[in-house]
Design an enzyme around this catalytic site. Structure first.
Site, PDB file in Angstrom:
ATOM      1  N   GLU A 171     -87.632  12.912 132.637  1.00  0.00           N
ATOM      2  CA  GLU A 171     -86.483  13.758 132.955  1.00  0.00           C
ATOM      3  C   GLU A 171     -86.537  15.056 132.158  1.00  0.00           C
ATOM      4  O   GLU A 171     -86.249  16.133 132.692  1.00  0.00           O
ATOM      5  CB  GLU A 171     -85.174  13.009 132.672  1.00  0.00           C
ATOM      6  CG  GLU A 171     -84.901  11.848 133.614  1.00  0.00           C
ATOM      7  CD  GLU A 171     -84.809  12.278 135.069  1.00  0.00           C
ATOM      8  OE1 GLU A 171     -84.316  13.393 135.346  1.00  0.00           O
ATOM      9  OE2 GLU A 171     -85.234  11.512 135.950  1.00  0.00           O
ATOM     10  N   HIS A 175     -90.398  16.822 139.796  1.00  0.00           N
ATOM     11  CA  HIS A 175     -90.826  15.417 139.843  1.00  0.00           C
ATOM     12  C   HIS A 175     -91.995  15.261 140.821  1.00  0.00           C
ATOM     13  O   HIS A 175     -92.898  14.454 140.596  1.00  0.00           O
ATOM     14  CB  HIS A 175     -89.666  14.513 140.280  1.00  0.00           C
ATOM     15  CG  HIS A 175     -88.723  14.160 139.178  1.00  0.00           C
ATOM     16  ND1 HIS A 175     -89.137  13.693 137.954  1.00  0.00           N
ATOM     17  CD2 HIS A 175     -87.367  14.205 139.123  1.00  0.00           C
ATOM     18  CE1 HIS A 175     -88.077  13.457 137.191  1.00  0.00           C
ATOM     19  NE2 HIS A 175     -86.996  13.761 137.877  1.00  0.00           N
ATOM     20  N   HIS A 233     -85.557  20.924 139.644  1.00  0.00           N
ATOM     21  CA  HIS A 233     -85.809  19.687 138.895  1.00  0.00           C
ATOM     22  C   HIS A 233     -86.478  18.643 139.772  1.00  0.00           C
ATOM     23  O   HIS A 233     -87.474  18.022 139.377  1.00  0.00           O
ATOM     24  CB  HIS A 233     -84.480  19.153 138.346  1.00  0.00           C
ATOM     25  CG  HIS A 233     -84.560  17.802 137.717  1.00  0.00           C
ATOM     26  ND1 HIS A 233     -84.664  17.608 136.350  1.00  0.00           N
ATOM     27  CD2 HIS A 233     -84.564  16.551 138.264  1.00  0.00           C
ATOM     28  CE1 HIS A 233     -84.709  16.324 136.088  1.00  0.00           C
ATOM     29  NE2 HIS A 233     -84.661  15.655 137.239  1.00  0.00           N
ATOM     30  N   GLU A 234     -85.934  18.434 140.970  1.00  0.00           N
ATOM     31  CA  GLU A 234     -86.477  17.394 141.848  1.00  0.00           C
ATOM     32  C   GLU A 234     -87.882  17.742 142.332  1.00  0.00           C
ATOM     33  O   GLU A 234     -88.753  16.863 142.410  1.00  0.00           O
ATOM     34  CB  GLU A 234     -85.540  17.174 143.040  1.00  0.00           C
ATOM     35  CG  GLU A 234     -84.175  16.617 142.673  1.00  0.00           C
ATOM     36  CD  GLU A 234     -84.248  15.342 141.843  1.00  0.00           C
ATOM     37  OE1 GLU A 234     -85.222  14.588 141.972  1.00  0.00           O
ATOM     38  OE2 GLU A 234     -83.324  15.113 141.049  1.00  0.00           O
TER      39      GLU A 234
END
Length: 285
Positions: A204, A134, A130-131
Protein backbone atom coordinates in the site's frame (compact mmCIF):
# COMPACT_ATOMS: atom_id res chain seq x y z
CA UNK A 1 9.34 -11.22 -7.52
CA UNK A 2 5.59 -11.16 -8.28
CA UNK A 3 5.83 -14.62 -9.90
CA UNK A 4 7.74 -15.93 -6.87
CA UNK A 5 5.15 -14.56 -4.40
CA UNK A 6 2.29 -15.99 -6.44
CA UNK A 7 3.95 -19.41 -6.64
CA UNK A 8 4.62 -19.38 -2.91
CA UNK A 9 1.00 -18.47 -2.19
CA UNK A 10 -0.32 -21.26 -4.42
CA UNK A 11 2.06 -23.73 -2.78
CA UNK A 12 1.07 -22.61 0.72
CA UNK A 13 -2.59 -22.98 -0.12
CA UNK A 14 -2.05 -26.48 -1.47
CA UNK A 15 -0.12 -27.52 1.63
CA UNK A 16 -2.73 -26.12 4.02
CA UNK A 17 -5.58 -27.88 2.24
CA UNK A 18 -3.65 -31.16 2.27
CA UNK A 19 -3.13 -30.80 6.03
CA UNK A 20 -6.86 -30.22 6.50
CA UNK A 21 -7.57 -33.23 4.27
CA UNK A 22 -5.23 -35.37 6.37
CA UNK A 23 -6.99 -34.33 9.56
CA UNK A 24 -10.36 -35.19 8.07
CA UNK A 25 -9.62 -38.41 6.25
CA UNK A 26 -6.02 -39.51 6.65
CA UNK A 27 -4.14 -40.41 3.46
CA UNK A 28 -7.33 -40.56 1.45
CA UNK A 29 -8.23 -37.05 2.62
CA UNK A 30 -4.79 -35.77 1.57
CA UNK A 31 -5.34 -37.02 -1.97
CA UNK A 32 -8.88 -35.60 -2.18
CA UNK A 33 -7.85 -32.18 -0.89
CA UNK A 34 -4.81 -32.14 -3.18
CA UNK A 35 -7.19 -32.47 -6.13
CA UNK A 36 -9.40 -29.73 -4.65
CA UNK A 37 -6.34 -27.50 -4.23
CA UNK A 38 -5.22 -28.11 -7.81
CA UNK A 39 -8.65 -27.10 -9.14
CA UNK A 40 -8.71 -24.04 -6.86
CA UNK A 41 -5.24 -23.00 -7.99
CA UNK A 42 -6.27 -23.23 -11.65
CA UNK A 43 -9.44 -21.20 -11.22
CA UNK A 44 -7.74 -18.70 -8.89
CA UNK A 45 -5.03 -17.96 -11.44
CA UNK A 46 -7.29 -17.58 -14.46
CA UNK A 47 -10.57 -16.34 -12.99
CA UNK A 48 -9.84 -14.66 -9.63
CA UNK A 49 -10.64 -11.21 -11.03
CA UNK A 50 -14.00 -12.33 -12.41
CA UNK A 51 -14.84 -14.09 -9.13
CA UNK A 52 -14.13 -10.98 -7.05
CA UNK A 53 -15.97 -8.62 -9.40
CA UNK A 54 -18.99 -10.90 -9.51
CA UNK A 55 -18.99 -11.20 -5.71
CA UNK A 56 -19.60 -7.45 -5.49
CA UNK A 57 -22.05 -7.31 -8.38
CA UNK A 58 -19.74 -4.99 -10.30
CA UNK A 59 -21.11 -3.61 -13.56
CA UNK A 60 -18.77 -2.63 -16.39
CA UNK A 61 -18.54 1.04 -17.32
CA UNK A 62 -17.57 2.69 -20.59
CA UNK A 63 -16.88 6.21 -21.84
CA UNK A 64 -20.58 6.84 -22.36
CA UNK A 65 -21.79 5.74 -18.93
CA UNK A 66 -18.99 7.37 -16.88
CA UNK A 67 -17.22 9.92 -19.11
CA UNK A 68 -15.22 11.77 -16.41
CA UNK A 69 -14.04 8.66 -14.60
CA UNK A 70 -13.24 6.93 -17.88
CA UNK A 71 -11.16 9.88 -19.03
CA UNK A 72 -9.20 9.90 -15.75
CA UNK A 73 -8.41 6.19 -16.02
CA UNK A 74 -7.53 6.47 -19.70
CA UNK A 75 -5.24 9.46 -19.09
CA UNK A 76 -3.37 7.82 -16.21
CA UNK A 77 -3.13 4.46 -17.96
CA UNK A 78 -1.53 6.24 -20.92
CA UNK A 79 0.90 8.00 -18.56
CA UNK A 80 1.75 4.67 -16.92
CA UNK A 81 2.29 3.07 -20.36
CA UNK A 82 -0.20 0.26 -19.74
CA UNK A 83 -3.35 -0.75 -21.65
CA UNK A 84 -6.61 0.83 -20.54
CA UNK A 85 -7.97 -1.49 -17.82
CA UNK A 86 -11.60 -2.53 -17.71
CA UNK A 87 -13.62 -0.20 -15.49
CA UNK A 88 -16.38 -1.36 -13.12
CA UNK A 89 -18.94 0.21 -10.76
CA UNK A 90 -19.96 -1.34 -7.43
CA UNK A 91 -23.39 -0.21 -6.27
CA UNK A 92 -22.41 0.82 -2.74
CA UNK A 93 -22.67 4.18 -1.01
CA UNK A 94 -19.45 3.47 0.90
CA UNK A 95 -16.56 5.13 -0.97
CA UNK A 96 -13.84 2.67 -1.92
CA UNK A 97 -11.99 1.16 -4.88
CA UNK A 98 -9.74 -1.74 -5.85
CA UNK A 99 -7.77 -3.15 -8.78
CA UNK A 100 -7.74 -6.79 -9.80
CA UNK A 101 -6.55 -9.02 -12.64
CA UNK A 102 -3.58 -11.24 -13.48
CA UNK A 103 -1.40 -8.77 -15.42
CA UNK A 104 -1.34 -5.35 -17.08
CA UNK A 105 -3.19 -6.71 -20.13
CA UNK A 106 -5.95 -8.29 -18.03
CA UNK A 107 -6.50 -5.67 -15.34
CA UNK A 108 -9.67 -4.13 -13.97
CA UNK A 109 -10.39 -1.20 -11.69
CA UNK A 110 -13.59 -1.16 -9.64
CA UNK A 111 -14.97 1.88 -7.84
CA UNK A 112 -18.04 2.28 -5.67
CA UNK A 113 -20.84 4.70 -6.37
CA UNK A 114 -19.96 6.39 -3.09
CA UNK A 115 -16.43 7.33 -4.12
CA UNK A 116 -17.70 8.95 -7.31
CA UNK A 117 -20.17 10.96 -5.26
CA UNK A 118 -17.86 12.41 -2.59
CA UNK A 119 -14.50 12.77 -4.37
CA UNK A 120 -13.42 15.63 -6.60
CA UNK A 121 -11.77 14.99 -9.95
CA UNK A 122 -8.34 15.54 -8.39
CA UNK A 123 -9.09 13.12 -5.53
CA UNK A 124 -10.35 10.52 -8.01
CA UNK A 125 -7.08 10.93 -9.91
CA UNK A 126 -5.22 10.21 -6.69
CA UNK A 127 -7.27 7.06 -6.06
CA UNK A 128 -7.00 5.80 -9.65
CA UNK A 129 -3.27 6.55 -9.67
CA UNK A 130 -2.92 4.36 -6.58
CA UNK A 131 -4.91 1.51 -8.12
CA UNK A 132 -3.06 1.64 -11.43
CA UNK A 133 0.18 1.52 -9.45
CA UNK A 134 -0.95 -1.82 -8.05
CA UNK A 135 -1.22 -2.91 -11.69
CA UNK A 136 2.20 -1.55 -12.71
CA UNK A 137 3.80 -2.89 -9.52
CA UNK A 138 2.56 -6.37 -10.51
CA UNK A 139 0.89 -7.22 -7.21
CA UNK A 140 -2.75 -7.44 -8.36
CA UNK A 141 -2.45 -11.14 -9.26
CA UNK A 142 -1.19 -12.10 -5.80
CA UNK A 143 -3.92 -10.00 -4.15
CA UNK A 144 -6.67 -11.42 -6.36
CA UNK A 145 -5.58 -15.02 -5.79
CA UNK A 146 -5.36 -14.40 -2.04
CA UNK A 147 -8.92 -13.08 -2.02
CA UNK A 148 -10.26 -16.11 -3.86
CA UNK A 149 -8.33 -18.58 -1.73
CA UNK A 150 -9.14 -16.94 1.58
CA UNK A 151 -12.82 -17.00 0.69
CA UNK A 152 -12.66 -20.68 -0.25
CA UNK A 153 -10.78 -21.63 2.92
CA UNK A 154 -13.26 -19.74 5.10
CA UNK A 155 -16.11 -21.56 3.35
CA UNK A 156 -14.42 -24.92 3.91
CA UNK A 157 -13.89 -24.02 7.56
CA UNK A 158 -17.58 -23.20 7.98
CA UNK A 159 -18.61 -26.52 6.37
CA UNK A 160 -16.20 -28.45 8.56
CA UNK A 161 -17.44 -26.79 11.76
CA UNK A 162 -21.04 -27.57 10.87
CA UNK A 163 -19.97 -31.13 10.13
CA UNK A 164 -18.44 -31.39 13.59
CA UNK A 165 -21.60 -29.98 15.20
CA UNK A 166 -23.81 -32.57 13.49
CA UNK A 167 -21.40 -35.43 14.13
CA UNK A 168 -20.38 -36.06 10.53
CA UNK A 169 -16.85 -36.97 11.52
CA UNK A 170 -17.67 -40.54 12.38
CA UNK A 171 -16.14 -42.40 15.34
CA UNK A 172 -13.06 -40.98 17.02
CA UNK A 173 -11.01 -44.08 16.21
CA UNK A 174 -11.57 -43.72 12.47
CA UNK A 175 -9.23 -41.72 10.26
CA UNK A 176 -9.84 -38.09 11.10
CA UNK A 177 -13.08 -38.54 12.94
CA UNK A 178 -14.60 -35.88 15.17
CA UNK A 179 -11.23 -34.64 16.54
CA UNK A 180 -10.03 -34.13 12.97
CA UNK A 181 -13.16 -32.15 12.13
CA UNK A 182 -12.72 -29.93 15.16
CA UNK A 183 -9.03 -29.26 14.48
CA UNK A 184 -9.64 -28.64 10.78
CA UNK A 185 -12.56 -26.33 11.60
CA UNK A 186 -10.23 -24.25 13.75
CA UNK A 187 -7.29 -24.46 11.35
CA UNK A 188 -9.18 -23.32 8.25
CA UNK A 189 -10.07 -19.78 9.40
CA UNK A 190 -6.57 -19.38 10.85
CA UNK A 191 -5.16 -20.36 7.46
CA UNK A 192 -7.39 -17.77 5.79
CA UNK A 193 -6.06 -15.13 8.19
CA UNK A 194 -2.48 -16.13 7.41
CA UNK A 195 -3.20 -15.78 3.70
CA UNK A 196 -4.50 -12.28 4.38
CA UNK A 197 -1.43 -11.35 6.40
CA UNK A 198 0.79 -12.65 3.61
CA UNK A 199 -0.32 -9.62 1.63
CA UNK A 200 2.26 -7.19 2.92
CA UNK A 201 1.17 -3.77 4.11
CA UNK A 202 4.19 -2.36 2.32
CA UNK A 203 2.42 -2.78 -1.03
CA UNK A 204 0.00 0.00 0.00
CA UNK A 205 2.86 2.38 0.78
CA UNK A 206 4.47 1.47 -2.56
CA UNK A 207 1.23 2.07 -4.46
CA UNK A 208 0.76 5.40 -2.64
CA UNK A 209 4.24 6.54 -3.68
CA UNK A 210 3.94 5.29 -7.25
CA UNK A 211 0.46 6.79 -7.59
CA UNK A 212 1.72 10.15 -6.31
CA UNK A 213 4.46 10.09 -8.94
CA UNK A 214 1.93 9.18 -11.63
CA UNK A 215 -0.43 12.05 -10.79
CA UNK A 216 2.43 14.48 -9.95
CA UNK A 217 0.61 15.55 -6.78
CA UNK A 218 0.67 13.42 -3.59
CA UNK A 219 -1.96 15.64 -1.98
CA UNK A 220 -4.64 14.39 -4.39
CA UNK A 221 -4.48 10.96 -2.76
CA UNK A 222 -3.93 12.34 0.75
CA UNK A 223 -7.16 14.33 0.49
CA UNK A 224 -9.06 11.32 -0.85
CA UNK A 225 -7.79 9.07 1.94
CA UNK A 226 -9.08 11.49 4.59
CA UNK A 227 -12.55 11.42 3.04
CA UNK A 228 -12.53 7.66 2.56
CA UNK A 229 -11.46 6.90 6.12
CA UNK A 230 -14.14 9.14 7.62
CA UNK A 231 -16.85 7.74 5.35
CA UNK A 232 -15.89 4.10 5.96
CA UNK A 233 -16.01 4.67 9.72
CA UNK A 234 -19.52 6.10 9.43
CA UNK A 235 -20.76 3.58 6.88
CA UNK A 236 -18.70 0.35 6.84
CA UNK A 237 -19.00 -1.54 3.59
CA UNK A 238 -20.75 -4.90 3.35
CA UNK A 239 -17.50 -6.56 2.31
CA UNK A 240 -16.07 -10.01 2.85
CA UNK A 241 -13.03 -10.24 5.16
CA UNK A 242 -11.46 -12.43 2.45
CA UNK A 243 -11.36 -9.52 0.02
CA UNK A 244 -10.78 -6.61 2.41
CA UNK A 245 -7.10 -6.35 1.46
CA UNK A 246 -8.01 -5.48 -2.14
CA UNK A 247 -9.57 -2.11 -1.30
CA UNK A 248 -7.67 1.17 -1.10
CA UNK A 249 -8.89 1.61 2.49
CA UNK A 250 -10.03 -1.13 4.84
CA UNK A 251 -13.79 -1.53 4.26
CA UNK A 252 -14.19 -3.28 7.62
CA UNK A 253 -13.92 -1.96 11.14
CA UNK A 254 -10.26 -1.92 12.21
CA UNK A 255 -10.33 -0.75 15.80
CA UNK A 256 -8.59 -1.98 18.91
CA UNK A 257 -6.83 -5.35 18.63
CA UNK A 258 -8.19 -5.90 15.11
CA UNK A 259 -5.84 -3.16 13.86
CA UNK A 260 -2.90 -5.47 14.61
CA UNK A 261 -4.23 -7.88 12.00
CA UNK A 262 -5.30 -5.32 9.42
CA UNK A 263 -3.96 -5.78 5.90
CA UNK A 264 -3.81 -1.99 5.55
CA UNK A 265 -1.31 0.34 7.19
CA UNK A 266 -2.74 3.20 9.30
CA UNK A 267 -4.34 5.91 7.17
CA UNK A 268 -2.70 8.66 9.21
CA UNK A 269 0.75 7.25 8.42
CA UNK A 270 -0.08 6.98 4.72
CA UNK A 271 -1.26 10.60 4.67
CA UNK A 272 1.84 11.71 6.58
CA UNK A 273 4.11 10.07 4.02
CA UNK A 274 2.20 11.64 1.14
CA UNK A 275 2.49 15.05 2.75
CA UNK A 276 6.24 14.52 3.14
CA UNK A 277 6.45 13.67 -0.55
CA UNK A 278 4.58 16.86 -1.39
CA UNK A 279 6.98 18.96 0.68
CA UNK A 280 9.99 17.22 -0.87
CA UNK A 281 11.13 15.58 2.38
CA UNK A 282 11.04 12.14 0.77
CA UNK A 283 11.15 11.14 -2.88
CA UNK A 284 8.20 10.03 -4.98
CA UNK A 285 7.91 6.58 -6.56
Amino acid sequence: MSFFKTTMLLGLMTGLLMVIGGLLGGSRGVVIFFVIAAVMNFFSYWFSDKIVLRAYGAQELDAASAPELYSIVNELAHSAAIPMPRLYLIDSDTPNAFATGRNTHHAAVAVTRGIMRICTREELKGVIGHELSHVTNHDILTSSIAATMAGAVMMIGTMVRWGAIFGLGGRDNEEGGLPGLLVAGILAPIAATLIQLAISRTREYQADASGAALTHNPLYLASALRKLEAANERLPMDASPATAHLFIVNPLSAKGMSRLFSTHPPIEERIHRLEQMSSGQIGQG
